[in-house]
Design an enzyme around this catalytic site. Structure first.
Site, mmCIF file in Angstrom:
data_model
loop_
_atom_site.group_PDB
_atom_site.id
_atom_site.type_symbol
_atom_site.label_atom_id
_atom_site.label_comp_id
_atom_site.label_asym_id
_atom_site.label_seq_id
_atom_site.Cartn_x
_atom_site.Cartn_y
_atom_site.Cartn_z
ATOM 1 N N GLU A 1 5.543 -10.827 4.063
ATOM 2 C CA GLU A 1 6.833 -10.505 4.675
ATOM 3 C C GLU A 1 6.844 -8.996 4.899
ATOM 4 O OE1 GLU A 1 6.873 -11.856 1.397
ATOM 5 O OE2 GLU A 1 6.838 -13.949 2.024
ATOM 6 N N ARG B 1 5.138 4.918 2.010
ATOM 7 C CA ARG B 1 5.659 6.254 2.288
ATOM 8 C C ARG B 1 6.209 6.371 3.709
ATOM 9 N NH1 ARG B 1 2.070 6.801 -1.754
ATOM 10 N NH2 ARG B 1 2.394 8.467 -3.288
ATOM 11 N N GLN C 1 -2.360 -4.982 -1.481
ATOM 12 C CA GLN C 1 -3.353 -5.034 -2.551
ATOM 13 C C GLN C 1 -3.044 -6.197 -3.483
ATOM 14 O OE1 GLN C 1 -3.253 -1.352 -4.790
ATOM 15 N NE2 GLN C 1 -1.094 -1.056 -4.349
ATOM 16 N N LYS D 1 0.854 -1.183 0.000
ATOM 17 C CA LYS D 1 0.000 0.000 0.000
ATOM 18 C C LYS D 1 0.893 1.237 0.000
ATOM 19 C CE LYS D 1 -3.892 0.246 0.794
ATOM 20 N NZ LYS D 1 -5.008 0.481 -0.163
#
Length: 205
Positions: free
Chosen positions: A157, A124, A176, A119
């Site tokens: 992982e 980020r 996702q 994701k």
């Protein structure tokens, strides 16, 4: 060819693929499906120094090496339930294994394979959810002797390369799933060493 949200939803409706529990509308993007974190994690223990004083070495390509045995060995690993209120603190530099809450079945006759991707909201922060192992092969989770078998969870992982603690919560969108069409029917389904994997079944506290 990557399947669109409409194609994914149609494949689920007609049983071409099975996802349990069935995803809600909010879990779909235009070309991917959000999957959610199950309640248990596994972390690797820091090894005790061997008697030789040399670093412990693992030989994954040598005969007799058994990654599943290491995962089940309390001297090498520790399983923990994610606290339902406080979550789990994934500290910088730490690595854990987790599972998706959803179980997936991709019958190889359906000519569908998949990829697990992270994701962006987590990326980020420096958190990734697979280490060079994003492929979900055609046939994953499919039991030819039981067409209604719910499939298998996907093992993740999860690692934190950032410099902040990131809290993992039970049921959070963790990755996702991108479904892709396979050009021809494979001769056989997925038969890898993790073809019978199950979640850690630790629940949450």
């Amino acid at each position: 060819m990557i399947l669109s949200d409409r194609e994914m939803q149609a494949a689920i409706r007609d049983g071409t693929i099975l996802i349990d529990p069935s995803p809600d509308e909010a879990s779909f993007t235009s070309t991917a499906l959000d999957l959610h974190l199950d309640g248990g994690l596994l972390g690797w223990r820091d090894p005790s120094p061997p008697a030789t004083g040399q670093p412990l070495k693992l030989y994954p390509n040598r005969s007799g090496f058994d990654i599943r045995a290491l995962m089940d060995n309390p001297n090498h690993s520790a399983k923990v339930a994610i606290d339902s209120k406080e979550g789990f603190d994934l500290e910088p530099g730490k690595f854990v294994l987790g599972y998706t809450r959803e179980k997936i079945s991709l019958p190889h006759q359906s000519r569908i394979a998949a990829r697990v991707e992270g994701k962006s909201s987590l990326a980020r922060l420096g958190v990734g959810v697979h280490v060079t192992a994003p492929t979900i092969h055609a046939g994953f989770g499919y039991n030819p002797e039981d067409a209604k078998h719910p499939g298998l969870p996907i093992q993740l992982e999860i690692f934190n390369l950032g410099n902040q603690i990131v809290v993992l919560d039970v049921g959070m969108p963790i990755c996702q799933l991108i479904l892709e069409e396979v050009r021809e029917v494979p001769t056989k389904g997925y038969q890898g060493r993790f073809s019978s994997q199950q979640s850690f079944n630790l629940g949450s506290t």
